[in-house]
Scaffold this motif. Structure first.
Motif, PDB file in Angstrom:
ATOM      1  N   GLN A 107      -5.579  -0.673   8.628  1.00  0.00           N
ATOM      2  CA  GLN A 107      -6.451  -1.622   9.109  1.00  0.00           C
ATOM      3  C   GLN A 107      -5.162  -2.989   9.228  1.00  0.00           C
ATOM      4  OE1 GLN A 107      -9.963  -2.273   9.775  1.00  0.00           O
ATOM      5  NE2 GLN A 107      -9.081  -4.108  10.534  1.00  0.00           N
TER       6      GLN A 107
ATOM      7  N   TYR B 222       0.950  -1.257  -0.097  1.00  0.00           N
ATOM      8  CA  TYR B 222      -0.063   0.060   0.045  1.00  0.00           C
ATOM      9  C   TYR B 222       0.862   1.255   0.022  1.00  0.00           C
ATOM     10  CZ  TYR B 222      -3.073  -3.446   1.839  1.00  0.00           C
ATOM     11  OH  TYR B 222      -4.014  -4.728   1.968  1.00  0.00           O
TER      12      TYR B 222
ATOM     13  N   SER C 122      -1.165   9.575   2.373  1.00  0.00           N
ATOM     14  CA  SER C 122      -1.066   8.824   1.191  1.00  0.00           C
ATOM     15  C   SER C 122      -1.488   9.684  -0.040  1.00  0.00           C
ATOM     16  CB  SER C 122      -1.916   7.620   1.381  1.00  0.00           C
ATOM     17  OG  SER C 122      -2.098   6.762   0.352  1.00  0.00           O
TER      18      SER C 122
ATOM     19  N   PHE D  78      -6.226   3.771   4.332  1.00  0.00           N
ATOM     20  CA  PHE D  78      -7.299   3.011   5.308  1.00  0.00           C
ATOM     21  C   PHE D  78      -6.699   1.475   5.366  1.00  0.00           C
ATOM     22  CE2 PHE D  78     -10.682   6.214   4.520  1.00  0.00           C
ATOM     23  CZ  PHE D  78     -10.684   6.657   5.740  1.00  0.00           C
ATOM     24  N   GLN D  79      -6.402   1.062   4.109  1.00  0.00           N
ATOM     25  CA  GLN D  79      -6.074  -0.599   3.999  1.00  0.00           C
ATOM     26  C   GLN D  79      -4.724  -0.896   4.936  1.00  0.00           C
ATOM     27  OE1 GLN D  79      -6.317  -0.743  -0.194  1.00  0.00           O
ATOM     28  NE2 GLN D  79      -7.429  -2.908   0.039  1.00  0.00           N
TER      29      GLN D  79
ATOM     30  N   CYS E 243       2.513   4.565   0.379  1.00  0.00           N
ATOM     31  CA  CYS E 243       1.955   5.646   1.027  1.00  0.00           C
ATOM     32  C   CYS E 243       3.321   6.654   1.324  1.00  0.00           C
ATOM     33  CB  CYS E 243       1.488   5.508   2.566  1.00  0.00           C
ATOM     34  SG  CYS E 243      -0.128   4.583   2.265  1.00  0.00           S
TER      35      CYS E 243
ATOM     36  N   HIS F 281      -3.923   8.291  -2.194  1.00  0.00           N
ATOM     37  CA  HIS F 281      -5.252   8.171  -2.090  1.00  0.00           C
ATOM     38  C   HIS F 281      -5.457   7.386  -0.861  1.00  0.00           C
ATOM     39  CE1 HIS F 281      -4.971   8.867  -6.381  1.00  0.00           C
ATOM     40  NE2 HIS F 281      -3.874   7.955  -6.411  1.00  0.00           N
ATOM     41  N   ARG F 282      -6.764   7.763  -0.619  1.00  0.00           N
ATOM     42  CA  ARG F 282      -7.460   7.073   0.853  1.00  0.00           C
ATOM     43  C   ARG F 282      -7.427   5.701   0.976  1.00  0.00           C
ATOM     44  NH1 ARG F 282     -11.698   8.559  -2.229  1.00  0.00           N
ATOM     45  NH2 ARG F 282     -13.373   7.079  -2.467  1.00  0.00           N
ATOM     46  N   SER F 283      -7.588   4.975  -0.241  1.00  0.00           N
ATOM     47  CA  SER F 283      -7.885   3.490  -0.170  1.00  0.00           C
ATOM     48  C   SER F 283      -6.575   2.969   0.638  1.00  0.00           C
ATOM     49  CB  SER F 283      -8.128   2.913  -1.507  1.00  0.00           C
ATOM     50  OG  SER F 283      -7.440   3.150  -2.405  1.00  0.00           O
ATOM     51  N   GLU F 284      -5.411   3.182  -0.044  1.00  0.00           N
ATOM     52  CA  GLU F 284      -4.084   3.095   0.461  1.00  0.00           C
ATOM     53  C   GLU F 284      -3.919   2.966   2.065  1.00  0.00           C
ATOM     54  OE1 GLU F 284      -3.187   3.556  -3.917  1.00  0.00           O
ATOM     55  OE2 GLU F 284      -4.325   4.674  -2.121  1.00  0.00           O
TER      56      GLU F 284
END
Length: 136
Positions: free
Chosen positions: A113, A75, A102, A109-110, A77, A104-107
């Motif tokens: 987690q 991911y 990051s 958040f992943q 970042c 983009h947000r998706s990386e």
């Protein structure tokens, strides 16, 4: 973007003092995700006053850094900041903080987690409950 990913890992026996996000940023990051892990009032079905965290600090920091490096390949970042408490942490207080920058947000958040899951399963940090006083 390259591999210019900054990783900061801190472990402290002091209450977490996290500097606020300093805006504006450079424009490289399109998302910043923060996670606060807080001590709940119940642990294992019992009412508690605090959790006591112990760690093999040198190994824990090394493993957190290695996990961060591994996950940042998956991911991408720009930056990951981690701060974890050691010692007693009262109910309602934070025991762990993450901040991820990051594109983009998706990386972000992943990464958050998966990082927390790996921290809980793989890193030599142990918690033991300090039970609340019985109410009469």
């Amino acid at each position: 973007m390259g591999n210019l990913m900054k990783i900061e890992i801190e472990m402290t026996d002091e209450p977490l003092k996290i500097a606020p996000l300093r805006l504006p940023l450079s424009g490289e990051s399109g998302a910043v995700v923060e996670f606060w892990g807080l001590v709940r009032s119940m642990e294992g079905g019992q009412k508690i006053a605090a959790l006591h965290y112990e760690a093999y600090i040198a190994m824990a920091k090394r493993l957190l850094y290695e996990i961060a490096q591994e996950l940042l390949k998956k991911y991408p970042c720009q930056r990951l900041e981690v701060c974890h408490r050691i010692g007693p942490v009262a109910v309602g207080e934070p025991s762990v903080f993450l901040r991820i920058y990051s594109t983009h947000r998706s990386e972000a958040f992943q990464l958050a987690q998966e990082f927390i899951n790996r921290l809980k399963s793989d890193v030599p940090i142990w918690k033991s409950p300090l039970l609340a006083e019985k109410e009469e």
